[in-house]
Design a protein around this motif. Structure first.
Motif, PDB file in Angstrom:
ATOM      1  N   ASN A 230      31.026   3.627  15.209  1.00  0.00           N
ATOM      2  CA  ASN A 230      31.684   2.719  14.630  1.00  0.00           C
ATOM      3  C   ASN A 230      30.585   1.600  14.844  1.00  0.00           C
ATOM      4  O   ASN A 230      29.901   0.703  15.779  1.00  0.00           O
ATOM      5  CB  ASN A 230      32.997   1.584  14.049  1.00  0.00           C
ATOM      6  N   ALA A 232      29.449  -2.745  15.569  1.00  0.00           N
ATOM      7  CA  ALA A 232      29.985  -3.132  16.932  1.00  0.00           C
ATOM      8  C   ALA A 232      30.090  -4.902  15.851  1.00  0.00           C
ATOM      9  O   ALA A 232      31.098  -5.793  16.465  1.00  0.00           O
ATOM     10  CB  ALA A 232      28.560  -3.501  17.740  1.00  0.00           C
ATOM     11  N   ASP A 242      37.477   2.967  19.878  1.00  0.00           N
ATOM     12  CA  ASP A 242      36.680   2.856  20.819  1.00  0.00           C
ATOM     13  C   ASP A 242      37.059   4.262  21.847  1.00  0.00           C
ATOM     14  O   ASP A 242      37.500   3.692  22.498  1.00  0.00           O
ATOM     15  CB  ASP A 242      36.419   1.275  21.102  1.00  0.00           C
ATOM     16  N   VAL A 281      26.760  -0.589  18.558  1.00  0.00           N
ATOM     17  CA  VAL A 281      27.371   0.575  17.871  1.00  0.00           C
ATOM     18  C   VAL A 281      28.687   0.904  19.252  1.00  0.00           C
ATOM     19  O   VAL A 281      28.644   1.461  20.195  1.00  0.00           O
ATOM     20  CB  VAL A 281      26.771   1.789  17.940  1.00  0.00           C
ATOM     21  N   VAL A 282      30.119   0.818  18.217  1.00  0.00           N
ATOM     22  CA  VAL A 282      31.019   1.312  19.119  1.00  0.00           C
ATOM     23  C   VAL A 282      31.252   2.478  19.100  1.00  0.00           C
ATOM     24  O   VAL A 282      30.732   3.436  18.882  1.00  0.00           O
ATOM     25  CB  VAL A 282      32.415   0.853  18.746  1.00  0.00           C
ATOM     26  N   PRO A 283      31.191   3.252  20.813  1.00  0.00           N
ATOM     27  CA  PRO A 283      31.009   4.899  21.163  1.00  0.00           C
ATOM     28  C   PRO A 283      31.794   5.410  20.955  1.00  0.00           C
ATOM     29  O   PRO A 283      33.097   5.297  21.147  1.00  0.00           O
ATOM     30  CB  PRO A 283      31.290   4.621  22.949  1.00  0.00           C
TER      31      PRO A 283
END
Lengths: 440, 440
Positions: A230, A232, A242, A281-283
């Motif tokens: 997603n 960030a 996350d 970017v959220v991993p």
């Protein structure tokens, strides 16, 4: 040995270490690269053969390139005491891992022959072909052949990084699969390996000798955590799945659990990767490795069961998926208590300081230990460093270690009574190593 | 607009979105790549110019390639209401990010002209040259030029991935640095940008319109944790200085701290690397990124102060070194309350459902907001996806957003009273972005 002699043979030992290190040495960084069946590997084995013969030992290669040097016994000609280690190195390895154990055997045997003459039993030094798994994806080829645990089929399909097959490499240096040994040699009554510790326990505690009681069992895992990638900035904390947050909690938990088990349990997360792996970017995915070791199989089992349960709990809590793949499961291997006692007695007799300890790394000794009474001696590794040109052990510590080895070989080779039994521990299940082999 | 008209212009809108998307479209995956000063970029700007002119708007390029289309005012010829967004995309971007805001302005203005004739003030649409920073390491080149915040010196030395210089690329499509604007245009009285949310808040809450009150401030960090690389098997837990263990505790802590602050604070660790990064070695070094955002500068400051203090505490506790490098520090930008009120009133009047919210991503609006009363409208992003061919917004939501924009432009352009003031918020300190630019 008196003081004058001692300093002379210590000097000889250092010279021999440097002499043997010439085979495969990188002239720039001082590291050694001596991979199985390479030209430098063959040169080293042939040079050792010559050195052994000059000392009057009987030498012999087995079918796969393990080199033996024998001092024949007078009374028990079917009983052999074996010592030694492996001649191969990792890429850019140091001067001590492997070759020290061979040279230690040489100096021990030379001293015994000069001082006491012919032993009652045969005493042999072995310079084993391979242990590290650095050229081909297969470890402990040398000892597995001696112990009847290797099968040519296991290595027939494997290739090195340049695409050369195992068999091709083998035949280039003059060896080939003949009749593989199916059981350990009947005459072998004991094996003792001297090796560097590859850790920093002896150095930290300022003790020159480690007497190994167990080689740890190892389990290795690949863990894949899958959440949702997603933005960030635009995804509130409560809307995230996350994978990095989950992985961090998992790794933190693994560490806390390992600490709660206490020594000798160790657990390590050495590899980690995040996807997509960009700052904003959220991993959506994080992959990491776990390496867990203990000297007690049940404790290792208990730890890993709790660990995987905890991982699943974190995954459920954060709302991510988790895939836990155990690709290695090697059981712990105990050393032979009778030989451990003999070494302890010899240390006491010679006033050598020692520590009873375990080996956290794998060694050829664990292969022998399946069938033959086996023990190991450690000498300190400066800063715990190994597999690196910076490997170093103080000469005085090398000398202490070799004295302990010499004493133990005397006891086993020159004394009439030998109360060692054929080992009865279960055979290591070779199918437990799944997927890939790796450095040990 | 009555129902029949509505469905007609909605259909026209979708056609125009697909028409404009042809410039730079990847025929295989449907994504758009339209980088600053590329041929497809120029084609898109020229095609827009033609489209605007066909509608009777006056068009003009500025010196760097921002395209303006104007409906002249009858009474306040020195007062201009501006709307629009950027024409460039990320590599393999979607059909909505940027170009939607330009087309929204076009449909709004077309409707106003057809329905109400000439406005009192000028109303302009802008198709801005660049916002994403995807070709060159510089973001918001278009808006910074309009607002007098860009300096040719800032981009003179930069090159794209193929080594082509900014100036070279610019001159290839017919633009060059003339006299850069040093202040914002005096006539600009308001700027409104319609954009996709790029998050999943509107979709989750099933609300078609977001009225932005703040654009978040952002701080970005690179953290380097240095411990000691050690053998995973031979180093007891108590003898380790494990950079991975430390990093995991730190990341866990960052997440917990972010949760304790609550919305709208977000903190993300998107990148991580371990060295040496092998399964059987305790990592000696771990590097990770942090991205922290909040709409309130003091809260962001408070969070990051606590965060760095906590990181240091963990480092001290585990016995590792830590280096924390803040390379970006962008303050939050409030939108203009008077324009936000106008949009709210228009939504109420037209019975449109909206949510007052913040933007977690950076936008051109934050550049304008330094000097000009500015606001933003969001429409939902399906699954929160952006910068991806999967970008999608429901046509009915697009229509609602454009209705809100149209109403606000009517209020600003056609009503006599305009109680907006020249903005007095401090200029963004351009030196706070250190090291590198990045996607926003």
């Amino acid at each position: 040995m008196n003081v004058e002699h001692e300093s002379q043979w210590e000097q000889d030992l250092l010279e021999k270490i440097n002499w043997l290190a010439q085979f495969g040495k990188d002239s720039e960084n001082g590291g050694i690269t001596r991979l199985l069946y390479s030209e430098t590997w063959l040169d080293a084995q042939l040079a050792l053969k010559k050195m052994f013969e000059e000392e009057g030992f009987h030498t012999e290669f087995d079918e796969v390139g393990n080199l033996f040097a024998r001092l024949n016994g007078s009374d028990y000609m079917n009983e052999t005491i074996l010592t030694g280690s492996h001649i191969d190195t990792v890429k850019n390895g140091g001067l001590y891992d492997g070759q020290l154990g061979i040279l230690a055997g040489f100096f021990a045997l030379k001293h015994l022959q000069q001082t006491y003459g012919q032993p009652l039993r045969n005493i042999e030094i072995v310079s084993m072909a391979e242990e590290e798994g650095s050229r081909f994806p297969y470890i402990m080829w040398g000892s597995k052949n001696i112990a009847g645990q290797a099968n040519p089929e296991d290595v027939k399909q494997i290739k090195d990084a340049n695409g050369e097959s195992f068999e091709e490499a083998m035949s280039k240096v003059g060896f080939r699969f003949k009749k593989p040994r199916e059981t350990a040699r009947d005459d072998l009554k004991a094996f003792i390996e001297l090796h560097i510790e590859q850790g920093n326990v002896l150095e930290t505690e300022e003790i020159p000798i480690g007497i190994v009681q167990h080689i740890v069992g190892q389990r290795r895992y690949n863990v894949e955590v899958t959440g949702q990638a997603n933005h960030a900035g635009t995804t509130p904390m409560g809307y995230r799945r996350d994978a990095m947050n989950a992985a961090a909690r998992m790794i933190h938990g693994i560490n806390d659990l390992a600490l709660s088990y206490g020594d000798p349990l160790v657990a390590t997360v050495g590899e980690i990767q995040a996807q997509p792996g960009t700052v904003n970017v959220v991993p959506g995915k994080v992959m990491f490795s776990i390496d867990a070791r203990h000297i007690n199989g049940e404790e290792l089992q208990s730890f890993t069961e709790n660990m995987t349960e905890n991982l699943q709990t974190v995954a459920d809590h954060i709302g991510v998926e988790i895939d836990i793949d155990m690709w290695m499961d090697e059981p712990p291997v105990p050393m032979d208590p009778a030989i451990v006692d003999i070494i302890k007695q010899q240390c006491d007799k010679q006033q050598l300081t020692y520590k009873l300890m375990h080996s956290g790394a794998g060694h050829d000794a664990q292969v022998f230990a399946q069938d033959i009474p086996t023990a190991m001696l450690f000498v300190p590794s400066r800063d715990g460093i190994s597999h690196n040109p910076q490997e170093y052990t103080e000469p005085k510590d090398l000398a202490e270690g070799i004295k302990a080895l010499t004493g133990a070989l005397y006891e086993l080779g020159y004394e009439n009574e030998l109360s060692l039994n054929k080992k009865g521990i279960p055979k290591m299940n070779e199918t437990t190593t799944i997927g890939k082999e790796s450095e040990v």
